[in-house]
Enzyme design. Sequence first.
Site, PDB file in Angstrom:
ATOM      1  N   GLU A 124       0.824  -1.206   0.000  1.00  0.00           N
ATOM      2  CA  GLU A 124       0.000   0.000   0.000  1.00  0.00           C
ATOM      3  C   GLU A 124       0.859   1.258   0.000  1.00  0.00           C
ATOM      4  O   GLU A 124       0.575   2.223  -0.722  1.00  0.00           O
ATOM      5  CB  GLU A 124      -0.943   0.004   1.207  1.00  0.00           C
ATOM      6  N   SER A 265      -8.589  -9.394   7.069  1.00  0.00           N
ATOM      7  CA  SER A 265      -8.521 -10.267   5.894  1.00  0.00           C
ATOM      8  C   SER A 265      -8.663 -11.738   6.271  1.00  0.00           C
ATOM      9  O   SER A 265      -8.218 -12.624   5.540  1.00  0.00           O
ATOM     10  CB  SER A 265      -7.197 -10.039   5.154  1.00  0.00           C
TER      11      SER A 265
END
Length: 314
Positions: A124, A265
């Site tokens: 990211e 996740s």
Amino acid sequence: MLLADPRGYCAGVDRAVVTVEQALDLYGSPVYVRKQIVHNKHVVSNLESRGAIFVEELDEVPTGATVVFSAHGVSPAVHHQAAERELKTIDATCPLVTKVHREAVRFAREGYTILLIGHAGHEEVEGTAGEAPEQTVLVEHPDDVDRLEFPADAKLAWLSQTTLSVDETMETVRRLRAKFPQLEDPPSDDICYATQNRQVAVKEIGASADLVIVVGSANSSNSVRLVEVALEAGAKASYRIDDVSELDESWLDGVRSVSVTSGASVPDHLVQEVLGYLAERGYPDARPVQTAEETLAFSLPKELHRDLKAAGRV
């Protein structure tokens, strides 16, 4: 035993995983995925078993093939490389990460130096910094602020990785603002709602816990942060595990109260297996502790939605 709510999948993760599943159903195998679609080894393994092929970089993808970009986002250079290789791309970047990318583009266009709070090497961070590499300075820890030097009239703005510790990030911002009063804020807090909600929940269930178990993979930034937040909240011990096989029974010695949560996740069946293990060892009837209600959902990437619609599947 206390069980955090919310925990597990966030809207961005759910969208990314469903994107790969739908792409495999529509286009057939193989569908390539650049990097892990989300940071969980069980999710990746399951998608591999269905025909997804995970690669580190695009030069591993055959010319003209279909490739999905992960939830963590990619830089403009990666989009350019995909176009050069004539790849069919599906961008599963979380919309909240896309928001940070847009902020980076705007700040750079307006002549700001961007102080990006995040972890070096994280996908990211690489994607966001890639929007304005010449104008981005990475700040990994609050203590890093001491080494930064800019003129008094420098145009400075801060952005952050979406999966950081809220408390540590705001401490970094506090130190930045103390040193550089001209620092500009992003339009809204960059740390995503799911990260914040899971940290609030783990504070609640961890404050008086003898043991907090966090289910999540080692490369999951938000899962690693949950362990840190649990300990800071007062938990006597906290461990991160990928699944029930990594539980160490010695952790339960002398433990009266156990709390369980999972990163954004993590499929919930992994948590249920942990609860089953604990129930067999004298910790039955996990009590949910809800600190927020999550109703946000994201639509599928436009490229995939278009093809699904053309195929009569939506």
